[in-house]
Design a protein around this motif. Structure first.
Motif, short mmCIF file in Angstrom:
data_model
loop_
_atom_site.label_atom_id
_atom_site.label_comp_id
_atom_site.label_asym_id
_atom_site.label_seq_id
_atom_site.Cartn_x
_atom_site.Cartn_y
_atom_site.Cartn_z
N SER A 12 0.83 -1.20 0.00
CA SER A 12 0.00 0.00 0.00
C SER A 12 0.86 1.25 0.00
O SER A 12 2.03 1.22 0.42
N LYS A 37 -5.51 6.33 -0.59
CA LYS A 37 -4.70 5.15 -0.30
C LYS A 37 -4.84 4.15 -1.44
O LYS A 37 -5.96 3.81 -1.84
N THR A 67 -3.93 0.34 -2.61
CA THR A 67 -3.50 -0.97 -2.13
C THR A 67 -3.49 -1.95 -3.29
O THR A 67 -4.48 -2.09 -4.01
#
Length: 212
Positions: A68, A171, A173
């Protein structure tokens, strides 16, 4: 960078040593029709879209990893920049071309059949590695998927998920699954993760400084 260079040149050595009996090999002409034919051969022969784990007695194994990174930019901007593989050129140290063979939509889902062409230095020469892939973009659901195949028999499945943390922060991932012969799986997974981490960091920098 040096570690990844050593890993990829070693991979190129494996590639050059094993070779292939089919049309996907280092000396195939890299014209777009030639790459399209290689892509179709890989799709039909190796069925790299099949995510079923290998049978225990198949001589092949899978490894999974999750990585991530947080990027200081809005979701829509991050998704569009990150999912465009042309933006990986210059950030993946060996990627020289991305050739799109077909780009179409089915409802809100966008499919792209493509080949990523890498040129890896090896013992004073350049080894060309063609990775054949299908990318499926679920933009409204904030993720995309990629299935790919490259010699010698390496299959990679990816799911990249984008989670807005705020209006200005996202974010990313990556859920990665590597599949290869038992003798290559540890090498493939270790160096595959390292390469993805390097590209993640380079994309983060380029997006945050306004290059992308």
């Amino acid at each position: 960078m040096k570690k990844i260079l050593r890993a990829l040149t070693a991979f190129a050595a494996v590639f050059a040593f094993i070779g292939l009996s089919g049309p996907a090999h280092a000396t195939t002409a890299d014209t777009d029709p030639g790459l399209a034919a290689e892509w179709q051969y890989a799709w039909d022969t190796y069925k790299f879209y099949d995510r079923t784990p290998p049978a225990p007695d198949s001589g092949r194994s899978q490894r999974t990893a999750t990585i991530s990174i947080v990027i200081d930019a809005p979701f829509r901007h991050v998704f569009d920049a990150y999912s465009n593989f042309s933006n990986h050129i210059g950030r993946n140290p060996f990627l020289t071309r991305v050739v799109t063979h077909k780009d179409w939509r089915k409802g809100s889902l966008r499919h792209i059949n493509l080949t990523a062409v890498e040129e890896v230095p090896y013992e004073g020469t350049i080894v060309t590695l063609n990775t054949h892939a299908q990318q499926r973009l679920h933009r409204s659901k904030r993720y995309y998927e990629v299935d790919s195949w490259s010699a010698p028999g390496v299959v990679t499945h990816q799911k990249i998920v984008f989670k807005p943390l705020s209006k200005r922060q996202t974010k990313v991932t990556e859920y990665l699954t590597f599949e290869a012969d038992n003798s290559l799986i540890d090498f493939t997974a270790t160096n595959g993760v390292a390469a993805h981490q390097q590209i993640q960091a380079a994309l983060k920098q380029a997006i945050e400084n306004g290059e992308l």
